[in-house]
Motif scaffolding. Structure first.
Motif: not given
Ligand SMILES: NC(=O)c1ccc[n+]([C@@H]2O[C@H](COP(=O)([O-])OP(=O)(O)OC[C@H]3O[C@@H](n4cnc5c(N)ncnc54)[C@H](OP(=O)(O)O)[C@@H]3O)[C@@H](O)[C@H]2O)c1
Length: 213
Positions: A3, A16, A20, A23, A25, A27, A184, A187
């Motif tokens: 992302i 954010l 992310l 989590q 991701h 980022a 988040a 997304l």
């Protein structure tokens, strides 16, 4: 997911990016100042150097992403010119880059009041006109876009509890923490593509509130 968040060192964006990254991701935050890179790295994010206003295209930064988020802004100290080049121009450039590199998903941090910019006072009007035009462009682009319109942003700690509405024209504050948490969540919820909604502090847990839109 990979992302790319434009305006990566902004107050919402940094929150954010941290969420992310937590989590799992990738980022990535687009920043124009190399001095901001360390703050992104401390949040677990990947700094990407680029300028929304001065780079002709953002293709090189957007390529390979699964989603892009526009969280940049010229800020309250800027004049009408930079509302056009950042709040409108940057958002449009990000959409164009998504289109030309095949990235389908676009999440926009817009603002309350963008549904009726003409009725805003003189100071806010150029900002809200830019936001409204940017939202229209992104919606018309054919991208899988979600337009999130928060109320007045605060630095109060997040509560995880919000009020969201597809009926526009509301007012109220919302902590930046909760805006980031909603972004988040959105997304990870492709079903929210095509939605424009307002966001305030409230009393409904974020997943429940967004799922009910
Ligand atoms: N304040 C409110 O009450 C309110 C209400 C509703 C919506 N919003 C919107 O919410 C979003 C996030 O707000 P925020 O408080 O997190 O914003 P913020 O902290 O002011 O962050 C904005 C970011 O945009 C970046 N930026 C500006 N020009 C750029 C350029 N040419 N290239 C790359 N980056 C650039 C800035 O970087 P630099 O540090 O390099 O300038 C800054 O990091 C914004 O879109 C804002 O308009 C705000």
């Amino acid at each position: 997911m990979d992302i790319l968040v434009a305006g990566g060192h902004g107050k919402v964006a940094l929150r954010l990016l941290r969420l992310l990254a937590e989590q799992g991701h990738t980022a990535r935050g687009l920043i124009r100042s190399p001095q901001h890179a360390a703050d992104l790295e401390a949040a677990g994010a990947v700094p990407v150097l680029g300028d929304l206003e001065n780079d002709e295209t953002l293709d090189a930064y957007v390529r390979g992403a699964d989603a892009v988020v526009f969280a940049a802004g010229a800020g309250p100290g800027s004049g009408p010119g930079r509302k056009r080049t950042v709040d409108l121009g940057g958002a449009v450039k990000l959409a164009d880059a998504a289109l030309s590199t095949g990235v389908r998903r676009y999440v926009m941090v817009s603002s309350i009041g963008a549904d009726r910019p003409e009725s805003a006072g003189e100071t806010m009007r150029p900002y809200l006109l830019a936001k409204a035009e940017a939202d229209d462009y992104v919606r018309a682009s054919g991208l899988d876009a979600t337009i999130v319109r928060p109320g007045s942003l605060t630095d109060e700690p997040g509560t995880g509890l919000v009020r969201v509405s597809r009926e526009l024209g509301g007012r109220g504050p919302v902590p930046r923490d909760d805006v980031a948490a909603v972004l988040a969540y959105v997304l990870g919820a492709p079903r929210t593509a095509g939605l424009t909604f307002e966001l305030f502090g409230g009393d409904t847990p974020i997943p429940q509130a967004v799922d009910a839109l």
